[in-house]
Design a protein around this motif. Structure first.
Motif, mmCIF file in Angstrom:
data_model
loop_
_atom_site.group_PDB
_atom_site.id
_atom_site.type_symbol
_atom_site.label_atom_id
_atom_site.label_comp_id
_atom_site.label_asym_id
_atom_site.label_seq_id
_atom_site.Cartn_x
_atom_site.Cartn_y
_atom_site.Cartn_z
ATOM 1 N N LYS A 152 44.398 43.946 32.223
ATOM 2 C CA LYS A 152 44.804 43.140 31.073
ATOM 3 C C LYS A 152 45.082 44.072 29.891
ATOM 4 O O LYS A 152 44.253 44.906 29.530
ATOM 5 N N ILE A 153 46.236 43.942 29.305
ATOM 6 C CA ILE A 153 46.624 44.785 28.181
ATOM 7 C C ILE A 153 46.338 44.045 26.882
ATOM 8 O O ILE A 153 46.727 42.891 26.705
ATOM 9 N N ASP A 154 45.617 44.709 25.978
ATOM 10 C CA ASP A 154 45.401 44.154 24.640
ATOM 11 C C ASP A 154 45.367 45.311 23.657
ATOM 12 O O ASP A 154 45.489 46.470 24.025
ATOM 13 N N ASN A 155 45.206 44.986 22.377
ATOM 14 C CA ASN A 155 45.265 46.015 21.341
ATOM 15 C C ASN A 155 43.891 46.565 20.973
ATOM 16 O O ASN A 155 43.787 47.394 20.070
ATOM 17 N N SER A 156 42.826 46.093 21.646
ATOM 18 C CA SER A 156 41.482 46.494 21.248
ATOM 19 C C SER A 156 41.118 47.887 21.737
ATOM 20 O O SER A 156 40.277 48.551 21.150
ATOM 21 N N GLU B 66 25.730 57.294 42.113
ATOM 22 C CA GLU B 66 25.189 56.746 40.873
ATOM 23 C C GLU B 66 25.708 55.329 40.659
ATOM 24 O O GLU B 66 26.840 54.992 41.034
ATOM 25 N N THR B 67 24.869 54.490 40.056
ATOM 26 C CA THR B 67 25.211 53.090 39.851
ATOM 27 C C THR B 67 25.838 52.899 38.478
ATOM 28 O O THR B 67 25.215 53.190 37.451
ATOM 29 N N LEU B 68 27.083 52.423 38.450
ATOM 30 C CA LEU B 68 27.747 52.082 37.194
ATOM 31 C C LEU B 68 27.694 50.570 37.013
ATOM 32 O O LEU B 68 27.623 49.814 37.978
ATOM 33 N N LYS B 69 27.730 50.114 35.770
ATOM 34 C CA LYS B 69 27.678 48.676 35.522
ATOM 35 C C LYS B 69 28.931 47.998 36.078
ATOM 36 O O LYS B 69 29.988 48.636 36.224
ATOM 37 N N PRO B 70 28.844 46.728 36.426
ATOM 38 C CA PRO B 70 30.013 46.017 36.964
ATOM 39 C C PRO B 70 31.149 45.951 35.948
ATOM 40 O O PRO B 70 30.927 46.035 34.735
ATOM 41 N N VAL C 74 39.148 49.341 48.004
ATOM 42 C CA VAL C 74 37.728 49.287 47.684
ATOM 43 C C VAL C 74 37.377 47.951 47.031
ATOM 44 O O VAL C 74 38.179 47.358 46.303
ATOM 45 N N SER C 75 36.188 47.464 47.316
ATOM 46 C CA SER C 75 35.673 46.273 46.627
ATOM 47 C C SER C 75 34.777 46.736 45.488
ATOM 48 O O SER C 75 33.870 47.555 45.692
ATOM 49 N N ILE C 76 35.033 46.218 44.295
ATOM 50 C CA ILE C 76 34.365 46.687 43.085
ATOM 51 C C ILE C 76 33.353 45.642 42.615
ATOM 52 O O ILE C 76 33.693 44.456 42.513
ATOM 53 N N PRO C 77 32.110 46.037 42.277
ATOM 54 C CA PRO C 77 31.150 45.105 41.697
ATOM 55 C C PRO C 77 31.713 44.510 40.410
ATOM 56 O O PRO C 77 32.049 45.245 39.482
ATOM 57 N N SER C 78 31.838 43.185 40.382
ATOM 58 C CA SER C 78 32.536 42.523 39.283
ATOM 59 C C SER C 78 31.799 41.265 38.837
ATOM 60 O O SER C 78 31.159 40.581 39.642
ATOM 61 N N ILE C 79 31.935 40.965 37.554
ATOM 62 C CA ILE C 79 31.459 39.701 36.994
ATOM 63 C C ILE C 79 32.690 38.913 36.572
ATOM 64 O O ILE C 79 33.515 39.403 35.791
ATOM 65 N N ILE C 80 32.838 37.706 37.110
ATOM 66 C CA ILE C 80 33.992 36.863 36.772
ATOM 67 C C ILE C 80 33.651 36.083 35.510
ATOM 68 O O ILE C 80 32.702 35.289 35.482
ATOM 69 N N LYS C 81 34.411 36.310 34.443
ATOM 70 C CA LYS C 81 34.058 35.753 33.137
ATOM 71 C C LYS C 81 34.432 34.288 32.981
ATOM 72 O O LYS C 81 33.876 33.587 32.153
ATOM 73 N N ASN C 82 35.395 33.807 33.745
ATOM 74 C CA ASN C 82 35.801 32.405 33.584
ATOM 75 C C ASN C 82 35.723 31.676 34.918
ATOM 76 O O ASN C 82 36.579 30.893 35.239
ATOM 77 N N LEU D 181 47.826 39.419 42.900
ATOM 78 C CA LEU D 181 46.999 39.833 41.764
ATOM 79 C C LEU D 181 46.343 38.601 41.131
ATOM 80 O O LEU D 181 46.875 37.998 40.209
ATOM 81 N N ARG D 182 45.179 38.241 41.637
ATOM 82 C CA ARG D 182 44.518 37.009 41.203
ATOM 83 C C ARG D 182 43.643 37.177 39.970
ATOM 84 O O ARG D 182 43.282 36.200 39.330
ATOM 85 N N TYR D 183 43.261 38.422 39.667
ATOM 86 C CA TYR D 183 42.310 38.655 38.579
ATOM 87 C C TYR D 183 42.864 39.691 37.600
ATOM 88 O O TYR D 183 43.628 40.577 37.976
ATOM 89 N N GLU D 184 42.429 39.564 36.339
ATOM 90 C CA GLU D 184 42.727 40.570 35.334
ATOM 91 C C GLU D 184 41.432 41.283 34.953
ATOM 92 O O GLU D 184 40.406 40.633 34.730
ATOM 93 N N VAL D 185 41.489 42.597 34.873
ATOM 94 C CA VAL D 185 40.333 43.369 34.423
ATOM 95 C C VAL D 185 40.315 43.326 32.894
ATOM 96 O O VAL D 185 41.241 43.809 32.241
ATOM 97 N N VAL D 186 39.265 42.737 32.324
ATOM 98 C CA VAL D 186 39.206 42.584 30.865
ATOM 99 C C VAL D 186 38.213 43.555 30.218
ATOM 100 O O VAL D 186 38.340 43.888 29.045
ATOM 101 N N GLU D 187 37.218 44.006 30.974
ATOM 102 C CA GLU D 187 36.268 45.005 30.462
ATOM 103 C C GLU D 187 35.909 45.948 31.602
ATOM 104 O O GLU D 187 35.821 45.537 32.760
ATOM 105 N N GLY D 188 35.704 47.226 31.247
ATOM 106 C CA GLY D 188 35.381 48.210 32.285
ATOM 107 C C GLY D 188 36.611 48.756 32.970
ATOM 108 O O GLY D 188 36.578 49.063 34.175
#
Length: 373
Positions: free
Chosen positions: A290-294, A326-330, A365-373, A343-350
């Motif tokens: 996901k592209i944003d200006n932040s 090493e364990t990184l946060k989702p 690869v399958s990535i540990p993820s939290i679905i926000k919505n 492309l069903r999901y947008e990466v918004v953080e991380g």
């Protein structure tokens, strides 16, 4: 206000502190601070929220300057925690950044000096050696870590035997509870304080979200706001505190009252169940950025490998940590309402962590993820 102790020291700190970050990435660096920020800081201190967390590059230094102005006549009432950026992690740069922070804060000491993010390009021992010198010189009272891995925290503790780090700061809220399985137990076992940032991320959920409705119903039972209820839940464990920023005076008054609250065990369990830590392994091939200006973000694997924005740590450096176990946060993703192909999901953080996983193991690869919505 309810208090806890900082690490194994006798220093009492409030379980809800004041945070000064406004947004993330570029938003945090370009944020503006002024007289209203100073007024709210002083009010927060009057209410017992004496722990104030700031950073070298919030507002490109404006945040530290505003804090220095706000506490000019009440310095001894305030516990100042600040952080230096990863690009300032060399021995000389750590010392320089500390001096610059002290000047902007108009003080002769920082109570808690923290790494903001690790910098894999510079040996952690070099960074810690500078932080240790600052303690020995009386310019820093305590050392803390932020956004580190457990392995980095272990390494820091093994190096700083005489002046052990007293805290670890990571994200912690109802939507991201990964700290409960990693950092909070580590802190508890090693006599450290856990500091959670972004504690109110749940407020980004839609108003009709069933989980929010249940939290509001539970808060009514206690005659609380939902924010008060959530803050009480987050700080329920000894040695855990949170830092948060508010621009609303009424919210500040409410937040300061949580020390008077005692949640029933069954309600603590109910909140834990409502917001179960639901981390899913989602294939990277189903995600887009996901592209944003932040914040600056890479949109292709080539850009990520080149690290053309010079981000620290880089995606390739994080990939090495992943491959080392090493364990990184989702990462955080949202369901894309404008689906393009697979492309069903947008990466918004991380987003850096997303590319790190792809660099390490490819698009399958399958990535540990939290679905926000």
């Amino acid at each position: 206000m309810k208090y806890t102790f900082l690490g194994t020291s006798s220093e009492a700190i409030p379980v809800v502190g004041l945070g000064m970050g406004k947004g993330i990435g570029n938003q945090a660096k370009t944020a503006i601070y002024g007289s209203e920020d100073e007024r709210l800081l002083r009010l927060g201190v009057d209410l017992g929220m004496t722990f104030i967390d700031v950073a070298y590059d919030y507002g490109s230094g404006q945040a530290e300057e505003a804090l220095g102005m706000a506490i000019a006549n009440i310095r001894n009432k305030v516990f100042i925690a600040t952080k230096f950026p990863p690009e300032k992690s060399s021995y000389a740069d750590v010392l320089r950044s500390a001096e610059e922070s002290l000047r902007r804060l108009k003080t002769d000491r920082v109570d808690l000096f923290q790494t903001h993010w690790p910098n894999p390009q510079i040996p952690l021992e070099e960074t810690l050696r500078a932080m240790e010198k600052l303690v020995n010189d009386g310019k820093v009272r305590h050392i803390g870590l932020s956004n580190c891995t457990i392995e980095e925290a272990k390494k820091a503790r093994s190096f700083l035997l005489n002046i052990p780090p007293v805290s670890i700061q990571h994200e912690y809220n109802l939507l991201d509870r990964t700290a409960e399985s990693h950092f909070i137990p580590f802190c508890r076992d090693n006599g450290m304080t856990f500091i959670g940032y972004s504690p109110l991320a749940h407020t980004r959920l839609g108003r009709k979200d069933e989980r929010l409705i249940r939290i509001e119903e539970m808060a009514e039972k206690y005659s609380l706001s939902s924010t008060q209820l959530v803050l009480s839940w987050l700080t329920r464990q000894e040695g855990t505190m949170v830092v948060m920023r508010t621009s609303n005076e009424q919210h500040l008054l409410e937040n300061a009252k949580i020390g008077d609250l005692m949640l029933a065990p069954e309600d603590i369990d109910a909140i834990s169940s409502i917001f179960a830590n639901d981390v899913k392994n989602i294939p990277a091939s189903l995600m887009s950025i996901k592209i944003d200006n932040s914040q600056k973000a890479y949109t292709t694997l080539e850009e990520a490998c080149e690290n053309c924005y010079g981000l620290t740590p880089s995606p390739s450096e994080l990939a090495l940590q992943i491959k080392a176990g090493e364990t990184l946060k989702p990462i955080k993703i949202s369901i894309d309402s404008n689906v393009k192909g697979n492309l069903r999901y947008e990466v918004v953080e991380g987003k850096l962590r997303y590319w790190a996983w792809v660099i390490a193991y490819g698009k399958d690869v399958s990535i540990p993820s939290i679905i926000k919505n």
